[in-house]
Write a protein that holds these residues in place. Structure first.
Motif, PDB file in Angstrom:
ATOM      1  N   TYR A   1     -32.537   5.795  26.788  1.00 25.11           N
ATOM      2  CA  TYR A   1     -31.535   6.336  27.773  1.00 25.11           C
ATOM      3  C   TYR A   1     -32.142   6.284  29.157  1.00 25.11           C
TER       4      TYR A   1
ATOM      5  N   ILE B   1     -29.998   0.225  21.379  1.00 26.97           N
ATOM      6  CA  ILE B   1     -29.417   1.387  20.955  1.00 26.97           C
ATOM      7  C   ILE B   1     -28.545   1.263  19.510  1.00 26.97           C
TER       8      ILE B   1
ATOM      9  N   MET C   1     -22.886   4.895  32.420  1.00 28.57           N
ATOM     10  CA  MET C   1     -23.786   6.154  31.645  1.00 28.57           C
ATOM     11  C   MET C   1     -23.309   6.792  30.578  1.00 28.57           C
TER      12      MET C   1
ATOM     13  N   THR D   1     -20.722   5.876  28.632  1.00 28.21           N
ATOM     14  CA  THR D   1     -20.740   5.024  27.508  1.00 28.21           C
ATOM     15  C   THR D   1     -21.973   4.988  26.864  1.00 28.21           C
ATOM     16  N   THR D   2     -23.067   4.988  27.281  1.00 29.84           N
ATOM     17  CA  THR D   2     -24.328   5.016  26.631  1.00 29.84           C
ATOM     18  C   THR D   2     -24.520   6.490  26.302  1.00 29.84           C
ATOM     19  N   ALA D   3     -24.212   7.405  26.980  1.00 29.68           N
ATOM     20  CA  ALA D   3     -24.378   8.776  26.620  1.00 29.68           C
ATOM     21  C   ALA D   3     -23.839   8.932  25.291  1.00 29.68           C
TER      22      ALA D   3
ATOM     23  N   GLN E   1     -22.983   6.784  22.933  1.00 29.66           N
ATOM     24  CA  GLN E   1     -23.658   6.148  21.731  1.00 29.66           C
ATOM     25  C   GLN E   1     -25.059   7.142  21.454  1.00 29.66           C
TER      26      GLN E   1
END
Lengths: 321, 321, 321, 321, 321
Positions: A182, A246, B241, B243-245, B247
């Motif tokens: 992250y 990820i 970010m 979207t990544t968060a 996941q």
């Protein structure tokens, strides 16, 4: 803060000049003025606006900061905003360099960045045949200097990604990996926001209609653009690997969960079987012949140990333990 | 509701005029009329259509609302739809500003938005040299005012994202994080729907063939377009970010599950072992020498406690507890 | 290291020439010089720069390496950077070929790559009618040789993907599959970084305005471009399947977890039921008629076995075991 | 089935005409024929092809159906395929409207759709000044009518999405949410396949080179295009939220799993502890002083209840229960 | 293998001709030759190259196979590579059709495909007015025949997707669904690789600058292009639904896991409670009044059954069972 203010002619430095004389030197033919400011006061910017005759909107952008990287034409002059990215501890700090370029002047204003452009000035002064190309070349030299400083940051991000990749299939690293991934993503976004708009902007200086000032330096700007393209490709590559990492990390977490469940099941069986045997020999039937055997008790214990030993071997074999 | 209706000449206000006189002033050379409506009745829009000679389709759009942001040419006049976005409690409320711009008039119609453009009018009246640029400049000033109001919303979204990022690796925050991330996504989509079409539309006012009305103000619209580009880049960054968060959040939930399972397994073992021992000493074999020992019972209890103590240390060591 | 240095005229080799004479031969009309370097010293590149009159920025790129693939025009000459990709054990090693092409010379500089271009030179010398086409054709022959070497790498990646696809629905392969998929992704990214920029660059040699040197060879470069397009499409296809395979792998891991949980539950029940029965017959009520039966004990055991047998059948039927 | 067949002149209806006379009226200057068919027989289409002189490929498309939405030029006439989307129970039914537009005729053929265009015809006949614009305007009116019928479908999809969003963080709704999200996705794809190609096609009728027939009606087609753009943006927004909602749903399922595991663990502990105590007091040591105490049994029971009470409080506190 | 070799004039077949005479007929004005090969020997291709005067690179492509679909111009002739896709059992088999088109000849070479183009030839011969259009029309007819054969494949993929969608929310289908979804993905990629490049290539035959040979047949190629567009849109739609279906499948797997865990927990409780009661009545306190009751034992059994019955009802109510 005024860092430097000098006039140049025919590729050679004439003199350091006081800032009040700028407008005079700017008027002289074949002469140009190169001024560097650092974290300037609003009043300093106003002075510069008057001396150089800068456009209000451009000065406004330089005063407020927080613009995205860009290169804009105002008549025959250019205004560029470039982001510097400097690692500071585990963070990336974004600074800003604003560059005003006219036919016979160049004004650089840097804020929130430690590294100066003294080296650029020194190198230019050592190469009069290039300095002769005028403000377009100096503009290139400044942009190139900022872009060159992106490379160690990118290399550092690559190292971080490789470190994560080394850990990603190890056990008990899922939490630290996911935190690192992250953090890496955040840094990649920071770099992306600095690089992508600049790549777009420099692309316009090396092909198609090129602003007057940059004519004769297209090959140099193509070189900068090429460096940015390379950085851009690296960032895109890292982002994609980071996304995959990820997903892989999530898979590893789930795999690990399955393994814990298997271990739990195996040990539960290993404890439950002797408990069952003990339960059976705790029954109160009158007629249980084992109870009267001399070796009933040791036999029961041996039975427990024996069954568990076999279970243990079995679970080892099917890799649940 | 009519908010304001005034005529201007040479950069100065002539007078507040009654709306019936609009068509007269519009005909005068070098004179232009600036009218502001708020949540108008259909009849008011009809009046305006007649006074200014507006195009039926444009008035229809203004009447119905719910258009997407756009800037359309109708002959030598422009019709713009812009969305305002105002935070209200934990929600974002979308309002609409419709602007009709002709060579010598400007009509703004705002609906579902609290903030007026009185400040814009006041500032324009204080700067006659800019007001002289005519309706194109006022059009810019209005668009700029709406776009400037996007920035605090974006800053607020950034703050929300950072708050989530601070929490995302903490325990027992998965549910609130995921709810916050979904809410953030909804707001980002709202902003995106307001910003992206407007970015596209303003891009056409600062490069290539520019509508007659906006000639001479390209640099100003480039500035607006640049602001929108910045907001757009922020939104895209936040979305990625976010979207990544999500996941990462899923990974944390699964990690947490694994930890719960480990805890469950550890405590199960710690309870099951003494239960087994108790079971063994509950067997009814005649010949169990421990039963007759004076310290058999304390020994059994000590065995239970001892084994559990060792187990506890072991689980602590492998971090299952 | 100088690998080869020869002059050609009318499609035939004149002679191997010493590198000091290069500049002379380059001046002769209808004659061209073909030089091959391998992992050159900086001094060698400087010599070449002087003999051929190469552009400083191009030589700089060749000296530093690490450029991305590209084909750049410098006046009437071309500078190309191409990546070679060679499998080495389980890794892909990226090397670099820099090609300087002028109207009457061609200079290839290869670094970090084992495979030479001797075969290309031999084939060209055997086909004078093609060699007559000049440096543009040799340039094509070199690029084509590098691109042809991509195909076995791509075929190898396809084989790896198919092997993973064969395993992906098997049990107990999740960990090795996910590792293989991540490794495959890394290799695909390496290929992508070599192929995509080159595809873009060669596209400019076969359509639209073509550099003077490549005129008459467009059909050949279209052929190269077509090969690259095919490789590109394969890479994109593999990437998409790889992404899907990672998702499927995650699904298989979770499915497996569910199956382990079901097994755990089934065996837990099979052990717990007899434990309960044993517990019941371990109660100390005075009035429990079974205790006094001659066959109480065997009956209890039979009850345990019987219930477990039914349970086992049941779990088999619902496929938990 | 022939629904309607009428000739118009100067914006007014001349007469309902028999279909055999079509070719005659079509030849008259300043006159145009407007025919509407519904689910026609192949023979009817053949008749129309002869009367109007339609292109074979266009008639073929109309006969076979299943084309994607498009607007094609055949010489000076247009052929349009448009999809109607009508909700029917919980499904979306896709019908087709084929429109043949010539300089002096318009033929609409609708299949698998309930709603007629009688309203369009009536409205056109009430507005002779618009009907005068000729077949291009009627073409617009028909397309506009179909597009307007998309809006309630879109609103309905929005309502469905909002309903899912309201449920998504509630417990025990994961299964119904995921089913609803999949159903929503299917409907969004149906809408997307109807809207996106039409958006592309109408874009060509309002800017750049416009077909002769549509000249003078660009502003109207821009309006249609704008509506389609809005629907398109809504669909894209819904798709993105739907994707996020599926991810969130997965997170909620996993969160729920964790909570079930926690509950399981807590209750397991609450049952296992008294079982252990009971086991201890079931041991057969001769020398267990508690056995002889008058209040041994109540004490043991109290111990069980007490420990469980504390455990219960503890699990409540850490929110496992 | 030579399948067919005939000369045509004015839309009518002159005669089947021996392959040695091809070059003669090709020279005659107003006459053209149509040859069909199947899985040819290299020598046959060489003969054809000489008879028709084909370009070396095109013949090379036909000889090697494995090209991606494309349509290339070589001077005034065209070379097309088209993929056939035929279902064979549960697999899709990709074959190749290479078509050489000159002003007065057409040569089709098909490999790895069962279906011949005899039907195309027969239909063309029945329609002399179309055959008169020359080699461009035959080229269209061949391409159209291949594209038409894509439709049943696409319909079959749709059926497969719908079958998966029907199963996706059923229990115990997760494994077969995920395997089916992966297989579907593979087939979709195969179709995509056949269709997308061809769509791009045919797009160039119906708009903008069209090769001489295809002039007069643009409308026909637009029709082919339109069919390909439809297939392309279907593939994209299926891919998106397939991606969503995989995510949904993952959700269902996790939901199922939760349900198994709930069942496990419920049955564990139902067994553990009577075990606890049995444990309590197995304690050895001297003073346990229940032991002496006549109905102590039945009471204990009744207590066990009663508690379990209540538990069972409770778990039914909260749907854990």
């Amino acid at each position: 803060m005024l860092v430097n203010c000098a006039a140049y002619q025919e590729g050679h430095k004439l003199a350091d000049i006081p800032k009040e004389d700028i407008s005079e030197y700017v008027k002289r033919p074949n002469c140009f003025v190169w001024v560097a400011l650092k974290d300037p006061e609003p009043s300093e910017l106003d002075e510069m606006r008057e001396e150089f005759g800068l456009h209000e909107l451009a000065v406004e952008d330089a005063r407020q900061g927080h613009s995205r990287p860009k290169i804009e034409e105002y008549g025959d002059s250019l205004f560029a905003v470039i982001h510097t990215v400097e690692p500071q501890g585990d963070e990336l700090v974004v600074g800003e360099v604003n560059i005003f370029v006219g036919p016979n002047y160049i004004l650089s204003v840097r804020t929130h960045t430690e590294k100066s452009f003294i080296g650029v000035r020194a190198r230019c002064e050592r190469e009069p045949h290039l300095l002769k190309l005028g403000s377009g070349y100096i503009f290139y030299a400044l942009v190139d200097a900022v872009v060159d400083r992106y490379f160690p940051v990118i290399d550092d991000l690559e190292t971080q990604l490789e470190k994560i990749e080394d850990n990603i299939f190890l056990k008990n690293t899922a939490r630290s990996n996911i935190e690192a991934l992250y953090g890496l993503k955040q840094k990649l976004m920071t770099m992306k926001h600095a690089v992508d708009p600049l790549l777009e902007a420099t692309g316009k200086l090396c092909g198609g209609r090129v602003p007057q000032i940059c004519e004769g330096t297209q090959a140099y700007f193509r070189d900068v653009s090429d460096h940015l393209q390379r950085i851009h490709a690296s960032i895109e590559g890292f982002r994609e690997m980071q996304t995959t990492a990820i997903q892989v990390n999530l898979g590893m977490i789930n795999l690990n969960e399955t393994e814990v469940t298997k271990k739990l099941a195996a040990w539960a069986a290993i404890i439950a079987i002797p408990t069952l045997i003990a339960g059976i020999y705790g029954m109160n039937f009158k007629n249980m012949p084992e109870y009267d055997l001399a070796y009933g008790y040791p036999f029961a214990l041996a039975l427990m140990v024996g069954v568990d030993f076999l279970l243990y071997l079995w679970f080892k074999k099917i890799r649940w333990l």
